[in-house]
Motif scaffolding. Structure first.
Motif, PDB file in Angstrom:
ATOM      1  N   GLY A  24       7.088 -12.356 -27.425  1.00 32.66           N
ATOM      2  CA  GLY A  24       7.165 -12.286 -28.876  1.00 32.66           C
ATOM      3  C   GLY A  24       8.473 -11.704 -29.370  1.00 32.66           C
ATOM      4  O   GLY A  24       9.054 -12.205 -30.341  1.00 32.66           O
ATOM      5  N   TYR A  25       8.968 -10.667 -28.694  1.00 32.56           N
ATOM      6  CA  TYR A  25      10.185 -10.022 -29.169  1.00 32.56           C
ATOM      7  C   TYR A  25      11.423 -10.888 -28.988  1.00 32.56           C
ATOM      8  O   TYR A  25      12.454 -10.628 -29.611  1.00 32.56           O
ATOM      9  N   CYS A  26      11.330 -11.910 -28.163  1.00 34.62           N
ATOM     10  CA  CYS A  26      12.450 -12.856 -28.062  1.00 34.62           C
ATOM     11  C   CYS A  26      12.741 -13.482 -29.422  1.00 34.62           C
ATOM     12  O   CYS A  26      13.896 -13.766 -29.764  1.00 34.62           O
ATOM     13  N   ALA A  27      11.683 -13.690 -30.215  1.00 34.70           N
ATOM     14  CA  ALA A  27      11.865 -14.280 -31.543  1.00 34.70           C
ATOM     15  C   ALA A  27      12.561 -13.306 -32.477  1.00 34.70           C
ATOM     16  O   ALA A  27      13.401 -13.700 -33.290  1.00 34.70           O
ATOM     17  N   PHE A  85       8.800 -14.799 -35.176  1.00 37.66           N
ATOM     18  CA  PHE A  85       9.926 -15.544 -35.748  1.00 37.66           C
ATOM     19  C   PHE A  85       9.825 -15.537 -37.273  1.00 37.66           C
ATOM     20  O   PHE A  85      10.812 -15.278 -37.980  1.00 37.66           O
ATOM     21  N   LEU A  96       5.062 -15.303 -30.620  1.00 34.97           N
ATOM     22  CA  LEU A  96       6.466 -15.635 -30.883  1.00 34.97           C
ATOM     23  C   LEU A  96       6.628 -16.361 -32.215  1.00 34.97           C
ATOM     24  O   LEU A  96       7.570 -16.095 -32.968  1.00 34.97           O
ATOM     25  N   THR A  97       5.715 -17.280 -32.525  1.00 34.31           N
ATOM     26  CA  THR A  97       5.840 -18.030 -33.785  1.00 34.31           C
ATOM     27  C   THR A  97       5.736 -17.095 -34.987  1.00 34.31           C
ATOM     28  O   THR A  97       6.492 -17.237 -35.959  1.00 34.31           O
ATOM     29  N   GLY A 143      15.704 -15.198 -33.274  1.00 31.22           N
ATOM     30  CA  GLY A 143      15.413 -15.927 -34.500  1.00 31.22           C
ATOM     31  C   GLY A 143      16.469 -15.797 -35.580  1.00 31.22           C
ATOM     32  O   GLY A 143      17.011 -16.812 -36.073  1.00 31.22           O
ATOM     33  N   LEU A 192       7.385 -23.677 -36.903  1.00 29.64           N
ATOM     34  CA  LEU A 192       6.795 -22.823 -35.863  1.00 29.64           C
ATOM     35  C   LEU A 192       5.415 -22.316 -36.270  1.00 29.64           C
ATOM     36  O   LEU A 192       4.524 -22.183 -35.422  1.00 29.64           O
ATOM     37  N   VAL A 216      10.911 -22.028 -39.869  1.00 27.76           N
ATOM     38  CA  VAL A 216       9.802 -21.071 -39.868  1.00 27.76           C
ATOM     39  C   VAL A 216       8.478 -21.800 -40.077  1.00 27.76           C
ATOM     40  O   VAL A 216       7.483 -21.535 -39.379  1.00 27.76           O
TER      41      VAL A 216
END
Length: 413
Positions: free
Chosen positions: A354-357, A236, A232-233, A361, A384, A381
């Motif tokens: 991961g795709y939530c970011a 993002f 996720l980081t 984002g 994270l 950014v």
């Protein structure tokens, strides 16, 4: 779990599977970028304002969010090859429906984009699962190069889209042609995937039975969730860079729109180069050491981009940012697939997180940018990526399936 007893793999079949996996990644990127390149024309044809367009595009996100958690059980049941085949056909249907909708009205566009998002989400998980299988057969890191292939596909799709706009080709004709040009080769290449499970003892537990549980069980695994946060980081950092570098360059550093686009192009180029040349570093130094280093490079790049006193230095920051964002997502996919028995479920969970970011984002930066300017909001950014440095050990290879030299290098890190 339905397990496939495969014929023995040979160097030739692995090479064919490697080429097929590249085709899946490139085709996915090409199809998605082709749609994105025609969004302005669809907006104008249907006379949508910004709010209405945002709601229409939300259909893609809804489709992807539904597909990602469901794709783990599907890939586990029918395999990555059949999943990619089915989703390539569904994506072609969705893209064609959206293309025809540009001539008819909003409703078919929304339906088509939902199908496009759903197909893209499940396709993404399946091709990443196959990528982890190919990595195990090759006994070396290659996942980031598959993701570089996706990047090349998006660049090609965008360039072809720009050419279609310049030549005044109708959206419906362009996207319908893309649907055909993508689905036929991808379906043909998917037949050359190697089986996700080779029928050996590694595919069974201590009692000799296939592993129980699936996506739901993977959601309860601390390592899997931590890898998801790690991915996720980086997602993002990548998503925000894609959407906001041009805007931040123009509004924050006062450059022309053309030069703002140049900063974005530099970001994409550096990210693609990092993904292409990264495997050698991963094999030599191990995952943990490499991803920590590139995360630090990304932090420096974001800081330079945000606080650069002159535009030239900001461009250098964009390059470092792109390089720093390059390997986190593919390395996380590789880590999720370390155990072939549970690769589909774990990759599904990691991709879902991961795709939530990617989805949240860019709007988050927009909201924060309204308060403190977009340029300053990009500091998030770097924060994270700092978290990625702290949790990088989550992607250390599982000792049961990872080559000893790589594992030893990771432990030393």
């Amino acid at each position: 779990m339905t397990s496939t007893i495969a014929t023995p793999t040979t160097p030739a079949t692995v090479r064919a599977a490697t080429a097929a996996t590249y085709a899946a990644f490139i085709g996915s990127g090409f199809a998605f970028a082709s749609w994105a390149s025609r969004i302005p024309q669809v907006r104008d044809r249907l006379e949508l304002d910004s709010a209405a367009l945002g709601l229409v595009l939300l259909a893609i996100a809804v489709g992807s969010l539904l597909a990602l958690p469901l794709s783990g059980p599907v890939v586990t049941r029918i395999g990555s090859a059949r999943t990619v085949t089915a989703m390539a056909i569904l994506l072609a249907v969705g893209l064609t429906t959206a293309a025809l909708g540009s001539l008819i009205g909003v409703v078919p566009v929304v339906i088509g984009l939902f199908l496009l998002g759903f197909a893209n989400g499940a396709w993404d998980v399946a091709m990443n699962v196959q990528g982890t299988v190919v990595e195990r057969h090759l006994d070396r890191s290659i996942m980031s190069r598959f993701h570089a292939g996706f990047s090349l596909g998006t660049v090609a799709g965008a360039l072809v889209g720009a050419a279609m706009v310049a030549l005044h080709v109708e959206v419906a004709v362009h996207l319908a042609a893309v649907a055909v040009l993508v689905v036929i080769p991808v379906v043909w290449f998917a037949r050359r995937f190697v089986p996700d499970h080779d029928g050996t003892d590694e595919d069974h537990d201590e009692a000799g039975q296939p592993p129980r549980g699936g996506a739901l069980a993977a959601w309860r695994e601390p390592r899997t969730l931590l890898i998801g946060l790690f991915v996720l980081t980086f997602a993002f950092a990548e998503g925000v860079g894609n959407d906001w570098i041009s805007v931040a360059s123009i509004d924050g550093h006062g450059v022309s729109p053309a030069l703002g686009t140049l900063a974005f192009a530099g970001f994409l180029t550096a990210m693609t180069a990092g993904r292409w040349f990264g495997p050698g570093l991963l094999d030599r130094y191990g995952r943990v050491r490499v991803v920590r280093t590139i995360a630090l490079i990304g932090i420096v790049g974001v800081g330079v981009f945000v606080f650069a006193p002159v535009p030239g230095l900001a461009y250098a920051g964009a390059l470092l940012w792109g390089l720093g964002a390059s390997l986190g997502f593919p390395v996380g996919m590789s880590a999720g697939g370390d155990d072939p028995r549970r690769a589909a479920a774990r990759v599904s969970v990691i991709a879902s997180i991961g795709y939530c970011a990617f989805l949240a984002g860019p709007p988050a930066i927009g909201f924060l940018g309204h308060q403190i300017t977009v340029l300053r909001a990009l500091v998030v950014v770097a924060v994270l990526l700092g978290l990625a440095v702290l949790i990088a050990t989550s992607v250390r290879p599982l000792s049961a399936v990872q080559p000893a030299p790589d594992e030893a290098a990771d432990r030393a890190a």
